[in-house]
Write a protein that holds these residues in place. Structure first.
Motif: not given
Length: 227
Positions: A132-144, A162-173, A202-205
């Motif tokens: 229903x809802x999914x976004x691309x994201x990656x783990x931070x490389x540096x200490x936070x 760390x959030x990226x795009x695309x971010x995908x969703x069911x249209x009506x949602x 979802x694993x980003x790049x």
């Protein structure tokens, strides 16, 4: 079972202020082509099966984009929609253009992320179709570290992404989410949707960078040359 319709809203409302450029960053040339054109072509790959493209731009940039499309012989069918006062308003305007459709998966993507891979796009669409809802994201490389009145404190980065795009969703949602009032906490589409529906990651790049500074342009050019 047939695959759901796929739509893509490419949001490009930048002015190039932080870039220090004389034109919006989405129109800067990357290996001879505008950044936004690289992004559009990534989504237009035939294997992805995107049926409808919506490019969201400030109205005063329409003529520039049309001129660039003519100059670069762009044949990818797409609608150009005027942006709003914020990213939230711009995405909402893009959604309105899809009013004729009742179902499907819609991707919202930064127009200045021209290096997104077909794999990240495909995986995010597929995950949204399942969850229903999914976004691309990656783990931070540096200490936070977090900030406090006393100074700062360590944060376990294994619990952060760390959030990226695309971010995908069911249209009506996504439509339901964008009927709600805008809040200052809405920094991306996931933050608009999350009170209505869980967000699947979802694993980003790491190469899927957002063009913000001159250094980003240099890095993007180097990555493109290596592909």
């Amino acid at each position: 079972m047939s695959s759901p319709n796929r739509f893509a809203i490419l949001v490009a409302g930048g002015s190039g202020t932080r870039m220090g450029a004389g034109q919006p960053k989405q129109f800067l040339e990357l290996l001879g082509k505008p950044v936004l054109l690289h992004t559009l072509r990534r989504f237009a790959a035939s294997s992805l099966g995107v049926q409808q493209f919506v490019v969201v731009l400030p109205p005063d940039q329409f003529d520039t984009w049309h001129h660039l499309c003519t100059r670069h012989q762009v044949s990818i069918p797409h609608a150009v929609v005027g942006g709003g006062h914020s990213r939230w308003a711009s995405v909402r305007n893009g959604l309105k253009h899809l009013a004729a459709f009742t179902e499907g998966i819609v991707a919202v993507h930064d127009g200045v992320r021209p290096l997104v891979s077909a794999a990240v796009i495909e995986n995010t669409y597929a995950a949204a179709a399942e969850h229903g809802a999914a976004i691309a994201a990656v783990a931070p490389k540096d200490s936070v570290r977090g900030l406090s009145k006393e100074g700062s404190y360590a944060i376990d980065r294994s619990h952060l992404r760390l959030v990226q795009t695309p971010q995908c969703f069911e249209l009506e949602l996504l439509r339901r989410a964008y009927r709600l009032p805008e809040l200052p906490t809405f920094t991306d589409d996931a933050s608009v949707v999350e009170d209505l529906h869980p967000i699947h990651l979802v694993e980003g790049d790491y190469r899927n960078l957002k063009i913000t500074t001159r250094e980003d342009m240099l890095l993007a050019e180097a990555i493109l040359r290596s592909q």
